[in-house]
Design an enzyme around this catalytic site. Structure first.
Site, PDB file in Angstrom:
ATOM      1  N   ARG A   1      -8.758  28.086  34.485  1.00  0.00           N
ATOM      2  CA  ARG A   1      -8.206  29.336  34.981  1.00  0.00           C
ATOM      3  C   ARG A   1      -8.622  29.807  36.515  1.00  0.00           C
ATOM      4  O   ARG A   1      -9.719  29.681  36.788  1.00  0.00           O
ATOM      5  CB  ARG A   1      -8.332  30.635  34.135  1.00  0.00           C
TER       6      ARG A   1
ATOM      7  N   ARG B   1     -15.309  40.653  37.717  1.00  0.00           N
ATOM      8  CA  ARG B   1     -14.800  40.836  36.290  1.00  0.00           C
ATOM      9  C   ARG B   1     -15.962  41.536  35.445  1.00  0.00           C
ATOM     10  O   ARG B   1     -15.617  42.557  34.678  1.00  0.00           O
ATOM     11  CB  ARG B   1     -14.366  39.454  35.684  1.00  0.00           C
TER      12      ARG B   1
ATOM     13  N   ARG C   1     -15.198  26.963  30.964  1.00  0.00           N
ATOM     14  CA  ARG C   1     -13.852  26.871  29.919  1.00  0.00           C
ATOM     15  C   ARG C   1     -12.712  26.078  30.560  1.00  0.00           C
ATOM     16  O   ARG C   1     -12.587  25.902  31.714  1.00  0.00           O
ATOM     17  CB  ARG C   1     -13.262  28.452  29.829  1.00  0.00           C
TER      18      ARG C   1
ATOM     19  N   LYS D   1     -13.840  36.459  22.743  1.00  0.00           N
ATOM     20  CA  LYS D   1     -13.061  37.309  22.150  1.00  0.00           C
ATOM     21  C   LYS D   1     -11.849  36.477  21.603  1.00  0.00           C
ATOM     22  O   LYS D   1     -11.305  36.492  20.434  1.00  0.00           O
ATOM     23  CB  LYS D   1     -12.405  38.535  22.953  1.00  0.00           C
TER      24      LYS D   1
ATOM     25  N   ARG E   1      -9.155  48.376  27.938  1.00  0.00           N
ATOM     26  CA  ARG E   1     -10.266  48.001  28.769  1.00  0.00           C
ATOM     27  C   ARG E   1     -10.783  49.363  29.487  1.00  0.00           C
ATOM     28  O   ARG E   1     -11.509  49.135  30.298  1.00  0.00           O
ATOM     29  CB  ARG E   1      -9.652  47.230  29.614  1.00  0.00           C
TER      30      ARG E   1
HETATM   31  P1  AP5 Z   1     -13.236  32.740  25.282  1.00  0.00           P
HETATM   32  O1  AP5 Z   1     -12.936  32.869  23.593  1.00  0.00           O
HETATM   33  O2  AP5 Z   1     -11.889  32.395  25.812  1.00  0.00           O
HETATM   34  O3  AP5 Z   1     -13.699  34.353  25.770  1.00  0.00           O
HETATM   35  P2  AP5 Z   1     -13.092  35.616  25.941  1.00  0.00           P
HETATM   36  O4  AP5 Z   1     -13.760  36.515  25.394  1.00  0.00           O
HETATM   37  O5  AP5 Z   1     -11.736  35.581  25.401  1.00  0.00           O
HETATM   38  O6  AP5 Z   1     -12.985  35.436  27.509  1.00  0.00           O
HETATM   39  P3  AP5 Z   1     -11.832  35.991  28.641  1.00  0.00           P
HETATM   40  O7  AP5 Z   1     -12.439  35.357  29.847  1.00  0.00           O
HETATM   41  O8  AP5 Z   1     -10.455  35.303  28.369  1.00  0.00           O
HETATM   42  O9  AP5 Z   1     -11.817  37.595  28.519  1.00  0.00           O
HETATM   43  P4  AP5 Z   1     -11.381  38.282  29.916  1.00  0.00           P
HETATM   44  O10 AP5 Z   1     -11.520  39.536  28.963  1.00  0.00           O
HETATM   45  O11 AP5 Z   1     -12.242  38.093  31.030  1.00  0.00           O
HETATM   46  O12 AP5 Z   1     -10.066  37.696  30.269  1.00  0.00           O
HETATM   47  P5  AP5 Z   1      -8.396  38.230  29.871  1.00  0.00           P
HETATM   48  O13 AP5 Z   1      -7.614  37.016  29.518  1.00  0.00           O
HETATM   49  O14 AP5 Z   1      -8.540  39.143  28.790  1.00  0.00           O
HETATM   50  O15 AP5 Z   1     -14.638  32.016  25.461  1.00  0.00           O
HETATM   51  C1  AP5 Z   1     -15.095  31.855  26.579  1.00  0.00           C
HETATM   52  C2  AP5 Z   1     -15.573  30.182  26.787  1.00  0.00           C
HETATM   53  O16 AP5 Z   1     -16.750  30.336  25.978  1.00  0.00           O
HETATM   54  C3  AP5 Z   1     -14.465  29.366  26.072  1.00  0.00           C
HETATM   55  O17 AP5 Z   1     -14.712  27.919  27.018  1.00  0.00           O
HETATM   56  C4  AP5 Z   1     -15.043  29.078  24.656  1.00  0.00           C
HETATM   57  O18 AP5 Z   1     -14.962  27.640  24.432  1.00  0.00           O
HETATM   58  C5  AP5 Z   1     -16.688  29.288  24.959  1.00  0.00           C
HETATM   59  N1  AP5 Z   1     -17.319  30.038  23.693  1.00  0.00           N
HETATM   60  C6  AP5 Z   1     -16.619  31.042  23.030  1.00  0.00           C
HETATM   61  N2  AP5 Z   1     -17.560  31.104  21.909  1.00  0.00           N
HETATM   62  C7  AP5 Z   1     -18.779  30.556  22.158  1.00  0.00           C
HETATM   63  C8  AP5 Z   1     -19.910  30.177  21.492  1.00  0.00           C
HETATM   64  N3  AP5 Z   1     -20.073  31.077  20.300  1.00  0.00           N
HETATM   65  N4  AP5 Z   1     -20.906  29.406  21.924  1.00  0.00           N
HETATM   66  C9  AP5 Z   1     -20.510  28.676  23.073  1.00  0.00           C
HETATM   67  N5  AP5 Z   1     -19.376  28.708  23.626  1.00  0.00           N
HETATM   68  C10 AP5 Z   1     -18.394  29.543  23.322  1.00  0.00           C
HETATM   69  O19 AP5 Z   1      -8.326  38.970  31.233  1.00  0.00           O
HETATM   70  C11 AP5 Z   1      -8.032  38.176  32.443  1.00  0.00           C
HETATM   71  C12 AP5 Z   1      -7.539  39.210  33.538  1.00  0.00           C
HETATM   72  O20 AP5 Z   1      -6.304  40.010  33.008  1.00  0.00           O
HETATM   73  C13 AP5 Z   1      -8.421  40.470  33.707  1.00  0.00           C
HETATM   74  O21 AP5 Z   1      -9.371  40.332  34.586  1.00  0.00           O
HETATM   75  C14 AP5 Z   1      -7.375  41.480  34.105  1.00  0.00           C
HETATM   76  O22 AP5 Z   1      -7.053  41.377  35.541  1.00  0.00           O
HETATM   77  C15 AP5 Z   1      -6.153  41.081  33.320  1.00  0.00           C
HETATM   78  N6  AP5 Z   1      -6.167  42.119  31.992  1.00  0.00           N
HETATM   79  C16 AP5 Z   1      -6.021  41.708  30.878  1.00  0.00           C
HETATM   80  N7  AP5 Z   1      -5.965  42.560  29.861  1.00  0.00           N
HETATM   81  C17 AP5 Z   1      -5.972  43.743  30.773  1.00  0.00           C
HETATM   82  C18 AP5 Z   1      -5.916  45.191  30.353  1.00  0.00           C
HETATM   83  N8  AP5 Z   1      -6.150  45.472  28.984  1.00  0.00           N
HETATM   84  N9  AP5 Z   1      -5.972  46.031  31.294  1.00  0.00           N
HETATM   85  C19 AP5 Z   1      -5.995  45.636  32.432  1.00  0.00           C
HETATM   86  N10 AP5 Z   1      -6.129  44.306  32.897  1.00  0.00           N
HETATM   87  C20 AP5 Z   1      -6.112  43.388  32.088  1.00  0.00           C
END
Ligand code: AP5
Length: 222
Positions: A161, A172, A128, A16, A89
């Site tokens: 991270r 997660r 990552r 994402k 979410r």
């Molecule tokens: P990346 O693009 O970083 O993936 P992502 O989908 O953004 O993954 P996240 O882990 O950041 O999502 P998340 O939803 O768990 O975390 P968030 O920060 O929102 O890609 C991942 C890796 O793969 C990278 O290394 C990239 O280079 C690689 N990659 C990408 N595309 C690829 C491809 N096509 N092929 C190969 N490799 C590829 O949330 C973290 C925490 O915050 C949550 O657990 C929660 O506690 C809190 N939080 C955040 N938002 C909320 C909310 N709305 N409500 C409640 N709690 C929340």
């Protein structure tokens, strides 16, 4: 017609953030990641950050009021063309977003679901690395830095991270399946959902996402 108000939906590590960054660069949209906003709040030790920290470390959802607070503060700065990454979410967040956008007469234009099989997710997350200074995201195998531990973009130090460990990832993913995945049906019913196959190269995913944002995408992209 270019879509201006989008949600990117998908499991942790689905790509994402990677795709939101590219779509925003190409279409002049603002990238709003609640994960990034919350990590910023934790780092700055604001009241929201203090409230969020333990939930994030455990891989649980941060309470809705805290998330609404950090996100709506950002939207209140006059942002009205955006990609929401990691929000909503759960159902309460989706309904809260709808209410807020309806009040502004600027509803969502589309929801892009990045579809990646569970078998690919753990490797993506554990590999990552993120730049401490500019936030650029890398992957040790799929998008490595030229020099280990050093950001190609700004020379900053890259790090892993604290929630990118296998134990927290399991939590997660469970939270995603229980609370976030039902949103696919919610947005499908509203006629907003477009599924994109995220299990291919970043550039190929980008091309498919770009077609949707530009208004040329198929409803279901194989
Ligand atoms: P990346 O693009 O970083 O993936 P992502 O989908 O953004 O993954 P996240 O882990 O950041 O999502 P998340 O939803 O768990 O975390 P968030 O920060 O929102 O890609 C991942 C890796 O793969 C990278 O290394 C990239 O280079 C690689 N990659 C990408 N595309 C690829 C491809 N096509 N092929 C190969 N490799 C590829 O949330 C973290 C925490 O915050 C949550 O657990 C929660 O506690 C809190 N939080 C955040 N938002 C909320 C909310 N709305 N409500 C409640 N709690 C929340």
């Amino acid at each position: 017609m270019t879509l201006r108000r989008l949600v990117f939906l998908g499991a942790p590590g689905a790509g994402k953030g990677t795709q939101a960054e590219r779509a925003c660069r190409d279409h002049g949209l603002v990238h709003l990641s609640t994960g990034d906003l919350l990590r910023g709040a934790v780092k700055a030790q604001t009241p929201s950050g203090v409230a969020a920290k333990a939930y994030m470390e455990a891989g649980d959802l941060v309470p809705d009021d805290v998330v609404f607070g950090v996100l709506f503060e950002r939207l209140d700065e006059g942002v009205d063309a955006f990609v929401l990454d990691g929000f909503p979410r759960n159902l309460a967040q989706a309904e809260g977003l709808d209410e807020r956008l309806a009040a502004a007469h600027k509803p969502l234009d589309g929801v892009i679901e990045l579809d990646v099989p569970a078998s690919a997710i753990v490797g993506r997350i554990t590999g990552r690395r993120v730049c401490k200074a500019c936030g650029t995201t890398y992957h040790v195998a799929f998008r490595p830095t030229s020099q280990e531990g050093v950001c190609d973009n700004c020379g900053g130090e890259t790090y892993q991270r604290s929630d990118d460990t296998e134990a927290v990832i399991e939590r997660r993913l469970a939270v995603y399946r229980e609370q976030t995945e039902p949103l696919k049906e919610y947005y499908e019913r509203k006629g907003l959902l477009v599924a994109v196959n995220g299990d291919r190269s970043m550039d190929d995913v980008e091309a498919a996402v770009d077609a949707v944002v530009a208004g040329n995408g198929e409803r279901i992209d194989g």
